[in-house]
Design a protein around this motif. Structure first.
Motif, PDB file in Angstrom:
ATOM      1  N   PHE A  15      32.323 129.471  15.897  1.00  0.00           N
ATOM      2  CA  PHE A  15      33.749 129.404  15.631  1.00  0.00           C
ATOM      3  C   PHE A  15      34.152 130.730  15.019  1.00  0.00           C
ATOM      4  O   PHE A  15      33.650 131.111  13.966  1.00  0.00           O
ATOM      5  CB  PHE A  15      34.067 128.255  14.675  1.00  0.00           C
ATOM      6  CG  PHE A  15      35.494 128.252  14.228  1.00  0.00           C
ATOM      7  CD1 PHE A  15      36.486 127.840  15.088  1.00  0.00           C
ATOM      8  CD2 PHE A  15      35.832 128.699  12.980  1.00  0.00           C
ATOM      9  CE1 PHE A  15      37.806 127.857  14.701  1.00  0.00           C
ATOM     10  CE2 PHE A  15      37.151 128.720  12.578  1.00  0.00           C
ATOM     11  CZ  PHE A  15      38.139 128.303  13.445  1.00  0.00           C
ATOM     12  N   SER A  16      34.995 131.459  15.686  1.00  0.00           N
ATOM     13  CA  SER A  16      35.453 132.766  15.201  1.00  0.00           C
ATOM     14  C   SER A  16      34.279 133.654  14.813  1.00  0.00           C
ATOM     15  O   SER A  16      34.319 134.342  13.801  1.00  0.00           O
ATOM     16  CB  SER A  16      36.406 132.602  14.021  1.00  0.00           C
ATOM     17  OG  SER A  16      37.535 131.862  14.400  1.00  0.00           O
ATOM     18  N   ASP A  48      30.978 122.357   9.630  1.00  0.00           N
ATOM     19  CA  ASP A  48      31.445 123.725   9.404  1.00  0.00           C
ATOM     20  C   ASP A  48      30.682 124.304   8.204  1.00  0.00           C
ATOM     21  O   ASP A  48      30.936 123.928   7.065  1.00  0.00           O
ATOM     22  CB  ASP A  48      32.948 123.725   9.132  1.00  0.00           C
ATOM     23  CG  ASP A  48      33.528 125.109   8.947  1.00  0.00           C
ATOM     24  OD1 ASP A  48      32.758 126.080   8.739  1.00  0.00           O
ATOM     25  OD2 ASP A  48      34.758 125.242   8.999  1.00  0.00           O
ATOM     26  N   ASP A  50      30.854 127.086   6.772  1.00  0.00           N
ATOM     27  CA  ASP A  50      31.658 127.908   5.864  1.00  0.00           C
ATOM     28  C   ASP A  50      32.156 127.108   4.672  1.00  0.00           C
ATOM     29  O   ASP A  50      32.346 127.653   3.590  1.00  0.00           O
ATOM     30  CB  ASP A  50      32.847 128.530   6.594  1.00  0.00           C
ATOM     31  CG  ASP A  50      32.418 129.567   7.619  1.00  0.00           C
ATOM     32  OD1 ASP A  50      31.304 130.129   7.479  1.00  0.00           O
ATOM     33  OD2 ASP A  50      33.188 129.815   8.563  1.00  0.00           O
ATOM     34  N   ARG A  55      34.367 118.987  10.140  1.00  0.00           N
ATOM     35  CA  ARG A  55      35.749 119.401  10.401  1.00  0.00           C
ATOM     36  C   ARG A  55      36.123 119.035  11.823  1.00  0.00           C
ATOM     37  O   ARG A  55      35.275 118.951  12.708  1.00  0.00           O
ATOM     38  CB  ARG A  55      35.876 120.930  10.253  1.00  0.00           C
ATOM     39  CG  ARG A  55      35.512 121.489   8.891  1.00  0.00           C
ATOM     40  CD  ARG A  55      36.520 121.143   7.806  1.00  0.00           C
ATOM     41  NE  ARG A  55      37.865 121.563   8.142  1.00  0.00           N
ATOM     42  CZ  ARG A  55      38.333 122.805   8.019  1.00  0.00           C
ATOM     43  NH1 ARG A  55      37.559 123.753   7.550  1.00  0.00           N
ATOM     44  NH2 ARG A  55      39.571 123.092   8.367  1.00  0.00           N
ATOM     45  N   PHE A  57      37.912 120.131  15.268  1.00  0.00           N
ATOM     46  CA  PHE A  57      38.225 121.329  16.027  1.00  0.00           C
ATOM     47  C   PHE A  57      38.982 120.952  17.291  1.00  0.00           C
ATOM     48  O   PHE A  57      38.891 119.818  17.756  1.00  0.00           O
ATOM     49  CB  PHE A  57      36.935 122.053  16.450  1.00  0.00           C
ATOM     50  CG  PHE A  57      36.139 122.599  15.308  1.00  0.00           C
ATOM     51  CD1 PHE A  57      36.252 123.937  14.945  1.00  0.00           C
ATOM     52  CD2 PHE A  57      35.263 121.792  14.598  1.00  0.00           C
ATOM     53  CE1 PHE A  57      35.510 124.457  13.887  1.00  0.00           C
ATOM     54  CE2 PHE A  57      34.515 122.300  13.546  1.00  0.00           C
ATOM     55  CZ  PHE A  57      34.643 123.636  13.194  1.00  0.00           C
ATOM     56  N   ARG A  72      39.356 126.172  17.602  1.00  0.00           N
ATOM     57  CA  ARG A  72      40.044 126.374  16.325  1.00  0.00           C
ATOM     58  C   ARG A  72      39.963 125.111  15.473  1.00  0.00           C
ATOM     59  O   ARG A  72      39.869 124.016  15.991  1.00  0.00           O
ATOM     60  CB  ARG A  72      41.510 126.714  16.557  1.00  0.00           C
ATOM     61  CG  ARG A  72      41.718 127.992  17.327  1.00  0.00           C
ATOM     62  CD  ARG A  72      43.213 128.335  17.399  1.00  0.00           C
ATOM     63  NE  ARG A  72      43.423 129.534  18.184  1.00  0.00           N
ATOM     64  CZ  ARG A  72      43.288 130.766  17.746  1.00  0.00           C
ATOM     65  NH1 ARG A  72      42.944 130.982  16.501  1.00  0.00           N
ATOM     66  NH2 ARG A  72      43.509 131.798  18.531  1.00  0.00           N
ATOM     67  N   HIS A  73      40.057 125.311  14.143  1.00  0.00           N
ATOM     68  CA  HIS A  73      40.187 124.173  13.233  1.00  0.00           C
ATOM     69  C   HIS A  73      41.551 123.528  13.457  1.00  0.00           C
ATOM     70  O   HIS A  73      42.537 124.219  13.698  1.00  0.00           O
ATOM     71  CB  HIS A  73      40.166 124.630  11.767  1.00  0.00           C
ATOM     72  CG  HIS A  73      38.880 125.174  11.305  1.00  0.00           C
ATOM     73  ND1 HIS A  73      38.733 126.489  10.947  1.00  0.00           N
ATOM     74  CD2 HIS A  73      37.672 124.592  11.109  1.00  0.00           C
ATOM     75  CE1 HIS A  73      37.492 126.705  10.544  1.00  0.00           C
ATOM     76  NE2 HIS A  73      36.835 125.571  10.643  1.00  0.00           N
ATOM     77  N   ASP A  76      43.797 123.771   7.978  1.00  0.00           N
ATOM     78  CA  ASP A  76      43.582 125.100   7.414  1.00  0.00           C
ATOM     79  C   ASP A  76      42.092 125.378   7.254  1.00  0.00           C
ATOM     80  O   ASP A  76      41.333 124.494   6.824  1.00  0.00           O
ATOM     81  CB  ASP A  76      44.280 125.222   6.053  1.00  0.00           C
ATOM     82  CG  ASP A  76      45.789 125.076   6.177  1.00  0.00           C
ATOM     83  OD1 ASP A  76      46.346 125.534   7.193  1.00  0.00           O
ATOM     84  OD2 ASP A  76      46.407 124.496   5.268  1.00  0.00           O
ATOM     85  N   PRO A  77      41.650 126.599   7.581  1.00  0.00           N
ATOM     86  CA  PRO A  77      40.210 126.917   7.537  1.00  0.00           C
ATOM     87  C   PRO A  77      39.541 126.657   6.195  1.00  0.00           C
ATOM     88  O   PRO A  77      38.364 126.371   6.136  1.00  0.00           O
ATOM     89  CB  PRO A  77      40.157 128.397   7.895  1.00  0.00           C
ATOM     90  CG  PRO A  77      41.379 128.621   8.698  1.00  0.00           C
ATOM     91  CD  PRO A  77      42.426 127.704   8.113  1.00  0.00           C
TER      92      PRO A  77
END
Length: 125
Positions: A15-16, A48, A50, A55, A57, A72-73, A76-77
């Motif tokens: 992811f990103s 996730d 991070d 989460r 997506f 994408r989430h 909010d990330p």
């Protein structure tokens, strides 16, 4: 029933640029919504790393299965609460709404589950 072309990956394990395939639990399938042109949105749950939680997506695809953007989430990330059980509905124009169960703190050291929704315009914005 006619096969329209074969399988294609939805989640690519990143992811990103951040790998999330070292997750503690496997990804969970969610749902697919399709607009009048055959473009579609796929939602799922994944760990996730991070933030250390599950989460929700989403990823948008053209009618032929070509990704229209990266995964994408939905929220909010920086959100650090567990989110699971995603669903999606898409209108004829491609606008869509995602719902999920979120496990929030109950303020007393426990959690409570709440259902949330977020609307997106065609293209995911």
């Amino acid at each position: 029933v006619q096969d329209m072309g074969g399988d294609y990956p939805v989640s690519t394990g990143s992811f990103s640029g951040t790998p999330y395939n070292e997750r503690l639990a496997p990804e969970s399938p969610g749902a697919v919504g399709v607009d009048a042109d055959g473009d579609h949105v796929v939602v799922w749950t994944a760990f996730d790393p991070d933030v250390g939680t599950d989460r929700v997506f989403y990823r948008i695809f053209d009618a032929d299965g070509t990704p229209a953007e990266i995964a994408r989430h939905v929220t909010d990330p920086g959100d650090t609460v567990d989110q699971r059980h995603a669903t999606v509905a898409v209108d004829l124009d491609g606008d869509f709404i995602v719902t999920w169960t979120q496990y929030d703190s109950d303020g007393q050291g426990g959690t409570e589950s709440n259902i949330y929704a977020r609307r997106f315009r065609a293209g995911g914005r």
